[in-house]
Each structure stands twice: as C-alpha cells, then as structure tokens.
Design a protein around this motif. Structure first.
Motif, PDB file in Angstrom:
ATOM      1  N   GLY A 125      -2.358  52.437   5.196  1.00  0.00           N
ATOM      2  CA  GLY A 125      -1.817  51.985   6.470  1.00  0.00           C
ATOM      3  C   GLY A 125      -1.153  50.633   6.449  1.00  0.00           C
ATOM      4  O   GLY A 125       0.012  50.483   6.838  1.00  0.00           O
ATOM      5  N   ILE A 126      -1.843  49.630   5.964  1.00  0.00           N
ATOM      6  CA  ILE A 126      -1.325  48.261   6.104  1.00  0.00           C
ATOM      7  C   ILE A 126      -0.069  48.073   5.253  1.00  0.00           C
ATOM      8  O   ILE A 126       0.897  47.440   5.667  1.00  0.00           O
ATOM      9  CB  ILE A 126      -2.412  47.204   5.742  1.00  0.00           C
ATOM     10  CG1 ILE A 126      -1.964  45.798   6.131  1.00  0.00           C
ATOM     11  CG2 ILE A 126      -2.814  47.260   4.292  1.00  0.00           C
ATOM     12  CD1 ILE A 126      -1.947  45.545   7.595  1.00  0.00           C
ATOM     13  N   ARG A 127      -0.083  48.672   4.065  1.00  0.00           N
ATOM     14  CA  ARG A 127       1.058  48.555   3.150  1.00  0.00           C
ATOM     15  C   ARG A 127       2.296  49.185   3.800  1.00  0.00           C
ATOM     16  O   ARG A 127       3.385  48.625   3.762  1.00  0.00           O
ATOM     17  CB  ARG A 127       0.679  49.254   1.836  1.00  0.00           C
ATOM     18  CG  ARG A 127       1.710  49.254   0.790  1.00  0.00           C
ATOM     19  CD  ARG A 127       1.849  47.874   0.149  1.00  0.00           C
ATOM     20  NE  ARG A 127       3.107  47.804  -0.591  1.00  0.00           N
ATOM     21  CZ  ARG A 127       3.218  48.164  -1.862  1.00  0.00           C
ATOM     22  NH1 ARG A 127       2.170  48.569  -2.527  1.00  0.00           N
ATOM     23  NH2 ARG A 127       4.389  48.093  -2.466  1.00  0.00           N
ATOM     24  N   LEU A 128       2.083  50.346   4.415  1.00  0.00           N
ATOM     25  CA  LEU A 128       3.185  51.045   5.068  1.00  0.00           C
ATOM     26  C   LEU A 128       3.755  50.181   6.194  1.00  0.00           C
ATOM     27  O   LEU A 128       4.970  49.999   6.304  1.00  0.00           O
ATOM     28  CB  LEU A 128       2.697  52.379   5.635  1.00  0.00           C
ATOM     29  CG  LEU A 128       3.712  53.131   6.494  1.00  0.00           C
ATOM     30  CD1 LEU A 128       4.923  53.545   5.658  1.00  0.00           C
ATOM     31  CD2 LEU A 128       3.072  54.370   7.134  1.00  0.00           C
ATOM     32  N   GLU A 129       2.874  49.625   7.035  1.00  0.00           N
ATOM     33  CA  GLU A 129       3.340  48.824   8.162  1.00  0.00           C
ATOM     34  C   GLU A 129       4.105  47.594   7.647  1.00  0.00           C
ATOM     35  O   GLU A 129       5.163  47.246   8.185  1.00  0.00           O
ATOM     36  CB  GLU A 129       2.144  48.419   9.039  1.00  0.00           C
ATOM     37  CG  GLU A 129       2.471  47.571  10.255  1.00  0.00           C
ATOM     38  CD  GLU A 129       3.396  48.237  11.279  1.00  0.00           C
ATOM     39  OE1 GLU A 129       3.496  49.478  11.302  1.00  0.00           O
ATOM     40  OE2 GLU A 129       4.050  47.480  12.042  1.00  0.00           O
ATOM     41  N   GLU A 130       3.604  46.975   6.591  1.00  0.00           N
ATOM     42  CA  GLU A 130       4.287  45.785   6.056  1.00  0.00           C
ATOM     43  C   GLU A 130       5.667  46.149   5.509  1.00  0.00           C
ATOM     44  O   GLU A 130       6.639  45.426   5.716  1.00  0.00           O
ATOM     45  CB  GLU A 130       3.422  45.128   4.972  1.00  0.00           C
ATOM     46  CG  GLU A 130       2.250  44.369   5.581  1.00  0.00           C
ATOM     47  CD  GLU A 130       1.230  43.894   4.538  1.00  0.00           C
ATOM     48  OE1 GLU A 130       0.246  43.256   4.952  1.00  0.00           O
ATOM     49  OE2 GLU A 130       1.407  44.192   3.333  1.00  0.00           O
ATOM     50  N   ASP A 131       5.752  47.291   4.824  1.00  0.00           N
ATOM     51  CA  ASP A 131       7.054  47.729   4.295  1.00  0.00           C
ATOM     52  C   ASP A 131       8.024  48.001   5.442  1.00  0.00           C
ATOM     53  O   ASP A 131       9.208  47.663   5.361  1.00  0.00           O
ATOM     54  CB  ASP A 131       6.901  49.001   3.446  1.00  0.00           C
ATOM     55  CG  ASP A 131       6.252  48.703   2.108  1.00  0.00           C
ATOM     56  OD1 ASP A 131       6.066  47.514   1.794  1.00  0.00           O
ATOM     57  OD2 ASP A 131       5.901  49.669   1.394  1.00  0.00           O
ATOM     58  N   LEU A 132       7.523  48.620   6.501  1.00  0.00           N
ATOM     59  CA  LEU A 132       8.396  48.904   7.650  1.00  0.00           C
ATOM     60  C   LEU A 132       8.858  47.613   8.303  1.00  0.00           C
ATOM     61  O   LEU A 132      10.022  47.478   8.703  1.00  0.00           O
ATOM     62  CB  LEU A 132       7.654  49.755   8.691  1.00  0.00           C
ATOM     63  CG  LEU A 132       7.498  51.237   8.375  1.00  0.00           C
ATOM     64  CD1 LEU A 132       6.710  51.931   9.475  1.00  0.00           C
ATOM     65  CD2 LEU A 132       8.865  51.900   8.213  1.00  0.00           C
ATOM     66  N   ASN A 133       7.949  46.645   8.421  1.00  0.00           N
ATOM     67  CA  ASN A 133       8.301  45.363   9.040  1.00  0.00           C
ATOM     68  C   ASN A 133       9.454  44.696   8.283  1.00  0.00           C
ATOM     69  O   ASN A 133      10.360  44.128   8.889  1.00  0.00           O
ATOM     70  CB  ASN A 133       7.103  44.404   9.069  1.00  0.00           C
ATOM     71  CG  ASN A 133       6.005  44.855  10.022  1.00  0.00           C
ATOM     72  OD1 ASN A 133       4.927  44.298  10.019  1.00  0.00           O
ATOM     73  ND2 ASN A 133       6.268  45.867  10.838  1.00  0.00           N
ATOM     74  N   VAL A 134       9.407  44.794   6.955  1.00  0.00           N
ATOM     75  CA  VAL A 134      10.480  44.193   6.149  1.00  0.00           C
ATOM     76  C   VAL A 134      11.825  44.835   6.525  1.00  0.00           C
ATOM     77  O   VAL A 134      12.858  44.176   6.576  1.00  0.00           O
ATOM     78  CB  VAL A 134      10.186  44.376   4.634  1.00  0.00           C
ATOM     79  CG1 VAL A 134      11.380  43.987   3.791  1.00  0.00           C
ATOM     80  CG2 VAL A 134       8.954  43.556   4.249  1.00  0.00           C
ATOM     81  N   ALA A 135      11.787  46.125   6.837  1.00  0.00           N
ATOM     82  CA  ALA A 135      13.023  46.832   7.226  1.00  0.00           C
ATOM     83  C   ALA A 135      13.337  46.644   8.715  1.00  0.00           C
ATOM     84  O   ALA A 135      14.302  47.218   9.223  1.00  0.00           O
ATOM     85  CB  ALA A 135      12.883  48.318   6.901  1.00  0.00           C
ATOM     86  N   GLY A 136      12.521  45.879   9.423  1.00  0.00           N
ATOM     87  CA  GLY A 136      12.787  45.612  10.847  1.00  0.00           C
ATOM     88  C   GLY A 136      12.142  46.613  11.796  1.00  0.00           C
ATOM     89  O   GLY A 136      12.468  46.643  12.984  1.00  0.00           O
ATOM     90  N   PHE A 137      11.205  47.434  11.285  1.00  0.00           N
ATOM     91  CA  PHE A 137      10.595  48.472  12.132  1.00  0.00           C
ATOM     92  C   PHE A 137       9.072  48.340  12.150  1.00  0.00           C
ATOM     93  O   PHE A 137       8.474  47.634  11.332  1.00  0.00           O
ATOM     94  CB  PHE A 137      10.974  49.868  11.619  1.00  0.00           C
ATOM     95  CG  PHE A 137      12.426  50.187  11.836  1.00  0.00           C
ATOM     96  CD1 PHE A 137      12.862  50.708  13.055  1.00  0.00           C
ATOM     97  CD2 PHE A 137      13.357  49.938  10.836  1.00  0.00           C
ATOM     98  CE1 PHE A 137      14.203  50.980  13.267  1.00  0.00           C
ATOM     99  CE2 PHE A 137      14.708  50.215  11.052  1.00  0.00           C
ATOM    100  CZ  PHE A 137      15.129  50.730  12.266  1.00  0.00           C
ATOM    101  N   THR A 138       8.477  49.049  13.091  1.00  0.00           N
ATOM    102  CA  THR A 138       7.019  49.185  13.125  1.00  0.00           C
ATOM    103  C   THR A 138       6.697  50.643  13.444  1.00  0.00           C
ATOM    104  O   THR A 138       7.463  51.310  14.152  1.00  0.00           O
ATOM    105  CB  THR A 138       6.389  48.263  14.189  1.00  0.00           C
ATOM    106  OG1 THR A 138       4.972  48.524  14.244  1.00  0.00           O
ATOM    107  CG2 THR A 138       6.957  48.494  15.585  1.00  0.00           C
ATOM    108  N   LEU A 139       5.557  51.093  12.916  1.00  0.00           N
ATOM    109  CA  LEU A 139       5.110  52.433  13.297  1.00  0.00           C
ATOM    110  C   LEU A 139       4.428  52.364  14.661  1.00  0.00           C
ATOM    111  O   LEU A 139       4.392  53.336  15.407  1.00  0.00           O
ATOM    112  CB  LEU A 139       4.124  52.960  12.230  1.00  0.00           C
ATOM    113  CG  LEU A 139       3.593  54.376  12.405  1.00  0.00           C
ATOM    114  CD1 LEU A 139       4.737  55.389  12.393  1.00  0.00           C
ATOM    115  CD2 LEU A 139       2.585  54.719  11.312  1.00  0.00           C
ATOM    116  N   GLY A 140       3.867  51.196  14.966  1.00  0.00           N
ATOM    117  CA  GLY A 140       3.147  51.045  16.236  1.00  0.00           C
ATOM    118  C   GLY A 140       1.745  51.623  16.164  1.00  0.00           C
ATOM    119  O   GLY A 140       1.089  51.793  17.178  1.00  0.00           O
ATOM    120  N   HIS A 141       1.267  51.925  14.947  1.00  0.00           N
ATOM    121  CA  HIS A 141      -0.082  52.494  14.812  1.00  0.00           C
ATOM    122  C   HIS A 141      -0.971  51.505  14.063  1.00  0.00           C
ATOM    123  O   HIS A 141      -0.762  51.261  12.873  1.00  0.00           O
ATOM    124  CB  HIS A 141      -0.013  53.823  14.057  1.00  0.00           C
ATOM    125  CG  HIS A 141      -1.312  54.575  14.100  1.00  0.00           C
ATOM    126  ND1 HIS A 141      -1.835  55.079  15.270  1.00  0.00           N
ATOM    127  CD2 HIS A 141      -2.215  54.882  13.137  1.00  0.00           C
ATOM    128  CE1 HIS A 141      -2.988  55.679  15.030  1.00  0.00           C
ATOM    129  NE2 HIS A 141      -3.238  55.564  13.740  1.00  0.00           N
TER     130      HIS A 141
END
Ligand SMILES: Cc1cc2nc3c(=O)[nH]c(=O)nc-3n(C[C@H](O)[C@H](O)[C@H](O)COP(=O)(O)OP(=O)(O)OC[C@H]3O[C@@H](n4cnc5c(N)ncnc54)[C@H](O)[C@@H]3O)c2cc1C
Length: 672
Positions: A125-141
C-alpha cells in the motif's frame, strides 16, 4: 533429489514459481494478525498447524500454473497479501499451499487521461501511494495498515481507508479486476455502473472464490489544499448528529473521526504520555508494576465499564470530532463555514486545527498500540460494525452491552455516509490463565456480532469475516451464506480456495420468505432511506419522497416501472457512483431465488461480509430470482455533493469470457 511429499516436488518443478518449505517460512505463514493467535503466542504457544509450502509466483502465468496444480492435486490454497488481516483469513493446514502475491507487485500503467492505474495485487500500500504521489496522483485509500497490507488484500477483504468520506471504500475505486478462477482460468471482470457487474462478488471474497492478480483502480489528482478543524461535543449523540447532517447536506470531509468520551480522553492522554516517555527513561520495575495494575484492572471489566459510565462524558472532557477536508482552498473554506453552522447547532465547541493535525501526524501509529497490551499480559482487539443512522444508537449500546461482561470497551466512529455510519470498538481484557483469556475472548466474538446483527447492523464494515466471524455470518445474511457457497462451487470447482474461511459450518438452513419487511413502503427520515416492496411502482416511491421534500436522485423516471424491474435493469437514470463514491443507491434488499429460497440483506451504509449479492440482480434481468423488497437512498431537495468528474467508461461491453461466468453464476445463484 528434492525431499518432501510428492506434491512439494510438483510445486518445485513449476517454472517461474519460488517455493519454500523451510520451517521458518512455514512457521511465519501459519497465521495472520488475528489477535486470538497473539493470545496463544503470548502464552508461548506457536501455531502447530503449518502449511505444506509457501510459493511466490512472479507472473500471472506462474500463478495460473500454481492454481492448475493445486486444483488437479486437490491441494488447498491460501491467497496471501501481507498477512495484516485481523480475522483469521489465513489458517493453513499441513496440505495447504500459501500463495504469497508480493512478487506480483508491478504498477503496469498510469493513465492520466482516464485517471486509472493498473496495478498487480501484491503491491504494498504505502509504496504504491508514494509512487502515485510522485506522478501527481493519489489512490485516496489509506487504511491504518497501509504500511503492511497489499492491494489484493484490500480488495479481498473489502477494505476502508481513513479518507473514505471523500473517496469511498476500496469497492468504489474498482474499474476492473483480473482474477484466476476455476481450475486456473484467468478472466477480467469489468465494473459496470448499470450492470452486469461481477466485480462486487470478487471484492470481499476473502480468497474463497479465486485469486485476484491485478486491478484497474480509479485515482485522483493530489488535492491542492487540506483544511483541518476539530470540535468538542457534550456527548456522542450530539457528535454523530453533526456528522449525519454534514453527510446528508452533501459535505464530504475526507477524514471524519468522532471519539466517545473515554476514547477521546485516551487519544489526548496518549499524546502526552509519548512526550513524557522521551524525557524520562521508565525503570523496568515501574513498568512491571504498571503492567500488573493494568492486568488487574482488566480482570474486572464490569466494574471498569460501570465506573466509566458513572464518571460520565463530562469527566473525560466530552467527545472529540476531527475533520479534514481536501479540495481547493475556496472549496475547503466553504465547507468549513457550513460545518461551523452544523457544529454550533448541535452544541459543538470549535477546538481549532490542532487535534486534527495531531491525528494526521500519528495517523498510522495509533493502530500499533496493541503490542504493549499483549506484552503486559493482557489482550485486545477491535470490532467494526455499521448501521443506518436511525439504528446507530441501538447498535452502539447493544454491542457495548454484549462486550461489557467480558472486556473493557471504548469506541470511535470513523467512516460516515449519507445513510449511516460505522462504529469501531476497541476492547481489552485480562485473565488469570491462558485458557480463561481465550474463553473471554471467544465470548466477545460469540456475543457481540450477534448483538450487532440483532440491532440491525452489519457484523463487519471493513475488516471482513475470516474465521473469527464466520460462525455468526448467517445471523446477518441468513440463507445468503448458501448463495455464496453455490457461487464458490462454480468459481472453485476443485474446492481448493481458502477452505474454511468466511463461510459458516454447518450450512445455513433454507430460508423461506418473504420475511423481514412487513410494510409495503416506509421512509426512514433520519437515514434518508425508503424501503419498498418489489412490486411498488417507481412513481409511488417518487411521490412519497416528494411529499417529504426529497427525491430519488433519478435523471429519468418511468413512473409505471416496478422497483424490482428498475433493479433488474440496473437503475436507469440513477446517480453516477463515480461522481459521489460515498453515496450508494441500494442500501439493502431481499430476494426469492429461482429455486424458491429466500434471503435478506439488511440495510447498511456499507458491509464487509463477503461478496455483495446485489451483483446477482443489478442489471441482470430476473435470471437469478425476484427482488422482494429494496431499500433506496433519498436525497433532500436542493442538496447534493460536489461531483467528482471522471471520464472512465461506465458501461464497457461484456466480453465473451465474462458472459460465460455471468451465465454460470446467475444459474448457480438462482438455484441455491
Ligand atoms: C494495525 C492494523 C490496522 C488496520 N487498519 C485497517 C484499516 O484502517 N482499514 C481496513 O480496511 N483494514 C485494516 N486492517 C485490516 C487489514 O490490514 C486489511 O484487512 C487488509 O485489507 C489486509 O490486506 P493484506 O494484504 O494484509 O491481506 P491478508 O491479510 O494477506 O489477506 C486477507 C484476506 O484476503 C485474502 N487475499 C489476500 N490477497 C488476495 C488476493 N490477491 N486474491 C484473493 N484473496 C486474497 C486472504 O486469503 C485473506 O483471506 C488493519 C490491520 C492492522 C494489523
């Protein structure tokens, strides 16, 4: 020549699949974080039943080979994410193959235009959210376990994150799911807002219907601003009345957490304690004394619970509500102004930003407070239930009453919806002996879920069922448990997917109905829900809503269509769930299957009690059976939430492979 049983050798021969049968791995994968295990481990008893082996497929093809082999050899399989489940979802016997998905963890694509990412199930989970943040997005979960849980585990357990008030639960984020079902057949199930949609059957299936290998999930741009506010309320009722008004007025705070008086007190005290501990090293003797005192106190839960009630909410400084909004600065400012009015009307005292910011800083640490309790010789666990607003008070009191003879109990509310809310109970107990501790712990799980179901709530909002709540699942779903079992016979013909999990034994007796809904049309004004018999006309429901200043939120209305036909056609004209993921149209329903059997799914804002059986009826025609009654969401005229726009395709075409599974599952469900 490799050693071990013949099946182990077959596993070792699979290409692309790492296999371990080492004593350490078998021991490590013999359980999840079900606190019942912790009681045993604290008493020095490690699990005696260990799996045959652990396997780590690193491609879908490799995972298919594992499923094919297990199905052929009749080897039970336990899908495994990160093992953070707290309900005993992983309890392998000596023939079980634990399938750890963590090497299947790639982010396959990030589609900025559609706002969709495709990710493999083993991604942490956390790794995925951090990777998305770098791309300017969030999963919101953001489950509190984000540091130690996977995408596949979230989906399989129907998880909820801390920001569910804006982004919804994991089921609201699904665009499609890739699964391996049957005897090793890969299939992509696509979400369709008007059906047919099989994704709600796989979400919440807890490993018994197949292996989820990847998912397309909705993502959002990282919000440009956050706004924080906290309130103190004289009592819990005043606090949740405010939450109810906010969500029904269309406000969607990403985070909303309301703590009962003692939980608020502990939250505040916990912060002070941590600060003190930094400056004073606590001598071992002092710590031992504290542990002994805690154990002694927890051995008399009745007295402790009674003392707490006698002290009253005021003694502990009232209840605490924290809110965090996400959006643009001006949207957040508008929302805070509306919240201020609602808070003041309900006797709330504003406390500024501090408590909400403090919570955010410690948002993941609070869940890890269990370890010190076990280390002190006591035990603790949590139970998350939910109900429509009109039943929330009854749910709170019933579950507390059921727990109080056995354990000390406190609660907070952390996931709210327009039609209801969840309650998160934390309990702690202690006993003189290990056996007595297990007896007390089991007594809580025997009594509290039953109390929740009898109060009209769900026994799980987001942790799932596992083995801890399986014996009580029929108290909530009735014959619905057997509908799930008949789906499992189709999706898992070799009966190898996580046997013993989720479903109760013995089977639930056949239910005949319709029961559970006496009136033909009733409105629950507090929860904004209308219950109606399946043969009532949509025009009648519309008129009843209008007479109360409310509406069904439909952009088109066929006045002469029955409610059951409306559901069979996938709710034509109903609100787009992508625009407001927090708002679901159908809260509950009952149905008579083609076989003549009847089952009832009580109203609740959300549930995590296995597959969502509405999927067998929504947009499916009447091939599974007939809707006897349904509970629909009402909206107050002139009030709606700010829409979240999305270009995701709402009703993609049905593929031939999906069509085959739709046929097989509606046939099996209908004949249960
Ligand atoms: C400290 C702590 C805090 C928590 N906070 C939250 C919270 O805020 N919100 C929340 O929802 N939950 C919470 N949980 C519970 C838990 O983290 C969730 O249930 C999570 O979704 C489990 O993910 P996992 O990857 O660890 O799954 P696991 O525990 O490995 O598996 C859970 C179940 O899903 C099945 N499964 C796992 N992966 C797959 C797959 N790919 N395909 C099919 N079946 C699969 C397993 O067989 C098992 O039955 C918390 C747990 C802890 C310990």
């Amino acid at each position: 020549m490799p050693e071990g049983p013949a099946e182990l050798n077959l596993l070792r021969e699979l290409s692309g699949v790492a296999v371990s049968a080492s004593p350490l791995d078998r021991q490590s994968y013999s359980r999840d974080l079900w606190p019942r295990h912790h009681i045993n481990v604290s008493a020095g008893q490690l699990p005696t039943s260990r799996p045959l082996a652990v396997v780590w497929p690193d491609t879908v093809e490799a995972a298919v080979r594992v499923v094919e082999l297990c199905a052929r050899e009749g080897l039970p399989m336990a899908p495994f994410g990160a093992g953070s489940g707290v309900c005993g979802g992983t309890l392998p016997d000596p023939r079980t193959v634990v399938v750890d998905l963590k090497r299947l963890n790639r982010v396959r694509s990030i589609d900025r235009e559609r706002g969709v990412l495709e990710v493999e199930a083993g991604a942490m989970g956390i790794r995925l959210e951090e990777d998305l943040n770098v791309a300017g997005f969030t999963l919101g979960h953001f489950p509190s376990s984000i540091l130690c849980s996977t995408v596949g585990g979230w989906l399989a357990a129907r998880s909820a994150g801390q920001c569910s008030g804006r982004y919804g639960k994991i089921e609201d984020m699904v665009v499609s799911l890739d699964c391996i079902v049957g005897r090793g057949e890969p299939v992509r199930f696509r979400r369709r807002t008007q059906g047919p949609d099989l994704t709600p059957l796989m979400v919440g299936s807890e490993g018994i219907l197949g292996l989820i290998t990847s998912a397309e999930l909705r993502m959002h741009p990282v919000p440009s601003a956050r706004a924080y506010i906290a309130y103190s309320f004289p009592n819990l009722e005043a606090g949740y009345e405010s939450l109810r008004e906010m969500f029904q007025a269309g406000l969607r705070p990403a985070v909303s957490r309301l703590y009962d008086a003692f939980d608020s007190f502990m939250a505040k005290r916990g912060a002070v304690k941590r600060r003190k501990d930094k400056s004073q090293s606590s001598p071992a003797a002092g710590a031992a004394l504290k542990d002994a005192a805690l154990r002694l106190l927890l051995r008399s839960p009745r007295a402790m619970n009674f003392a707490l009630d006698a002290a009253g909410d005021k003694t502990f400084g009232g209840t605490l509500l924290i809110l965090i909004f996400e959006g643009t600065s001006s949207e957040n400012a508008d929302d805070l102004a509306r919240v201020a009015n609602i808070g003041a009307r309900n006797g709330g005292q504003p406390l500024g930003e501090g408590p909400a910011r403090h919570w955010e800083k410690h948002r993941y640490s609070v869940s890890y407070r269990q370890a010190p309790v076990f280390m002190s010789g006591a035990f603790s666990d949590t139970m998350e239930v939910a109900a429509p607003w009109s039943r929330l008070g009854a749910l709170y009191h019933s579950v507390r009453e059921a727990m109080r003879p056995h354990v000390f109990v406190m609660a907070h509310l952390s996931h709210a919806y327009p039609d209801g809310c969840s309650i998160y109970f934390t309990f702690a107990g202690s006993a003189k002996t290990h056996e007595e501790a297990l007896q007390k712990y089991d007594a809580v799980w025997r009594d509290a879920p039953l109390a929740a179901a009898q109060a009209g709530g769900t026994i799980s909002h987001h942790h799932g069922v596992g083995r801890s709540k399986a014996p009580r699942l029929s108290a909530e779903l009735g014959f619905g448990t057997e509908v799930v079992r008949s789906l499992a016979r189709v999706l898992d013909p070799a009966a190898v997917f996580n046997p013993g999990n989720l479903l109760p034994t013995p089977a639930t007796p056949r239910g005949h109905g319709p029961v559970g809904f006496a009136g033909s049309l009733e409105v629950d004004d507090r929860s904004l829900l209308v219950s109606a018999r399946g043969d009532r006309l949509m025009g009648e429901l519309h008129d009843e809503a209008q007479a109360r200043g409310m509406n069904l939120g439909l952009s088109q209305l066929d006045r002469n269509e029955t409610l059951r036909s409306f559901i069979a056609r996938g709710g034509p004209g109903s609100r787009d769930p992508f625009e407001d993921p927090v708002d679901h149209l159908v809260a509950g329903f009952s149905a008579t299957l083609r076989s003549g059997s009847f089952f009832h799914v009580g109203a609740g804002p959300r549930k995590a009690v296995g597959p969502d059986l509405l999927s067998l009826f929504w947009g499916m025609g009447e091939r599974t059976g007939t809707i006897e009654h349904a509970v629909l969401r009402l909206h107050r005229n002139g009030l709606s939430s700010r829409p979240m726009l999305s270009s995701i395709e709402r009703n993609p075409p049905v593929s031939a492979e999906e069509s085959r599974w739709i046929d097989a599952l509606t046939e099996a469900g209908g004949s249960a």
